[in-house]
Design an enzyme around this catalytic site. Sequence first.
Site, PDB file in Angstrom:
ATOM      1  N   ASN A 206    -114.287 115.602 -10.459  1.00  0.00           N
ATOM      2  CA  ASN A 206    -114.103 114.786  -9.248  1.00  0.00           C
ATOM      3  C   ASN A 206    -113.504 115.637  -8.138  1.00  0.00           C
ATOM      4  O   ASN A 206    -113.218 116.819  -8.342  1.00  0.00           O
ATOM      5  CB  ASN A 206    -113.223 113.562  -9.570  1.00  0.00           C
ATOM      6  CG  ASN A 206    -111.866 113.979 -10.090  1.00  0.00           C
ATOM      7  OD1 ASN A 206    -111.080 114.573  -9.386  1.00  0.00           O
ATOM      8  ND2 ASN A 206    -111.614 113.692 -11.379  1.00  0.00           N
ATOM      9  N   ASP A 275    -112.239 109.514 -16.669  1.00  0.00           N
ATOM     10  CA  ASP A 275    -112.105 108.408 -17.626  1.00  0.00           C
ATOM     11  C   ASP A 275    -112.949 108.641 -18.879  1.00  0.00           C
ATOM     12  O   ASP A 275    -112.606 108.172 -19.953  1.00  0.00           O
ATOM     13  CB  ASP A 275    -112.525 107.089 -16.952  1.00  0.00           C
ATOM     14  CG  ASP A 275    -111.513 106.672 -15.892  1.00  0.00           C
ATOM     15  OD1 ASP A 275    -110.303 106.879 -16.139  1.00  0.00           O
ATOM     16  OD2 ASP A 275    -111.930 106.174 -14.827  1.00  0.00           O
TER      17      ASP A 275
HETATM   18  O1  C5P Z   1    -106.294 103.719 -14.734  1.00  0.00           O
HETATM   19  P1  C5P Z   1    -106.252 104.641 -13.565  1.00  0.00           P
HETATM   20  O2  C5P Z   1    -107.093 105.874 -13.753  1.00  0.00           O
HETATM   21  O3  C5P Z   1    -106.486 103.994 -12.244  1.00  0.00           O
HETATM   22  O4  C5P Z   1    -104.706 105.098 -13.516  1.00  0.00           O
HETATM   23  C1  C5P Z   1    -104.237 106.106 -12.696  1.00  0.00           C
HETATM   24  C2  C5P Z   1    -102.995 106.692 -13.297  1.00  0.00           C
HETATM   25  O5  C5P Z   1    -103.164 106.943 -14.699  1.00  0.00           O
HETATM   26  C3  C5P Z   1    -102.641 108.030 -12.709  1.00  0.00           C
HETATM   27  O6  C5P Z   1    -101.236 108.207 -12.797  1.00  0.00           O
HETATM   28  C4  C5P Z   1    -103.389 109.006 -13.626  1.00  0.00           C
HETATM   29  O7  C5P Z   1    -102.829 110.306 -13.602  1.00  0.00           O
HETATM   30  C5  C5P Z   1    -103.184 108.347 -14.974  1.00  0.00           C
HETATM   31  N1  C5P Z   1    -104.281 108.551 -15.955  1.00  0.00           N
HETATM   32  C6  C5P Z   1    -104.036 109.261 -17.104  1.00  0.00           C
HETATM   33  N2  C5P Z   1    -105.022 109.440 -18.036  1.00  0.00           N
HETATM   34  C7  C5P Z   1    -106.234 108.882 -17.854  1.00  0.00           C
HETATM   35  C8  C5P Z   1    -106.516 108.144 -16.691  1.00  0.00           C
HETATM   36  C9  C5P Z   1    -105.515 107.997 -15.760  1.00  0.00           C
HETATM   37  O8  C5P Z   1    -102.914 109.785 -17.262  1.00  0.00           O
HETATM   38  N3  C5P Z   1    -107.168 109.058 -18.763  1.00  0.00           N
END
Ligand code: C5P
Length: 394
Positions: A206, A275
Amino acid sequence: MSKKIVLGITGGIAAYKCAELVRRLSERGAEVKVVMTDSAQEFITPLTMQAVSGNPVSTSLLDPQAEAAMGHIEFAKWADLILVAPATANTIAKMVQGVADDLLTTLLLATPAKVAIAPAMNQQMYRHPATQANLATLAQRDIAIWGPASGEQACGDVGQGRMLEPLELVDLCLTTEQPQILQGKTISITAGPTREPLDPVRFISNHSSGKMGFALAHAAHALGAKVNLIHGPVTLTAASTIKTVPVESALDMHKAALNYAPKSDIFIGCAAVADYRAKDISTQKLKKQGDNMIIELQKNPDIIADVASLASNRPFTVGFAAETNDVEAYAKAKLNNKKLDLICANDVSQEGIGFNSDDNAMTLFWPEGKRQLTTQSKENIAFSILEIIASQLK
Ligand code: C5P
């Protein structure tokens, strides 16, 4: 708090390094105004310094135009820090005597700000008892003396007298005089994107630049913390005072984060973690196959949720949320679902802030409170976030 710095350049060969010094200071969020003595202009031009600082360069006490824009007393009051770099033996001697025969030496008498000097001269001149006595006098007056370093000199001598390198000076500028509210604390931060390989040459990633995470790392160090910065592939360079842990994929980042988090007081998940990753990584380059191609993806672990769920040695855990709508509702849901202590939410639908830009605006939510931070540089935002975190630590 980012800094307003007056850089006073005097006439030494190391003046050529000042363009790099100003660029690095600006990159780290400082506002720099440059003052040059007459002899400094023999080594580097005011035009170069104007271009790198983005501000007009002041060279004379008796310039009506410059005085009309900002009088020298106003200038002296504007600064949080005046750094004289390189500081020649002559300027050091003038400072000791309180001579004010040009703009720089006048500012140095007129300023209430912290003053630092980076001596640079021939090793014999540096060792001379007059210079040593002058430096001792300035140190007694609480002027910070940064360097000099030893090594080969422009004149061919070897010894002590080289100006410290620009990056070392940047670190000193940005850490000096900051309230040490994170003294004794260890912070681990994730930053940047992750790269999820598909085959030996391709990956899913990304546009995250890592700027926010790097700004947090530098600000945390300036506030007294020991910092571990776990980062995906970025083009940024961290200061040498920060422990960097470069990683590629979400799985690598997960492993590093769970290694560092239990040894930390604070964990900030600033990375844009992919993700999903490819379920199978091809060992050979994937071949073109017709008009459509299906790649099966598999969910990555949620790094921050795993850190926040640590049964023992759980750090104060801070996450980020990038949302395009219903920011408050989604951010609060993430705070609860991931068991975070605090979440920093950006509205990424606003142009010019957030992802890959230099500025940011966000709202911080924690179980008992909320605080809005208006649009400002990521460096300033980083200081505000850390002040709030420090105030929430038990
Ligand atoms: O669920 P989302 O991706 O929106 O959440 C964002 C937060 O979760 C950020 O702090 C990001 O660094 C963390 N995150 C993580 N591991 C993932 C996805 C997001 O630590 N696989």
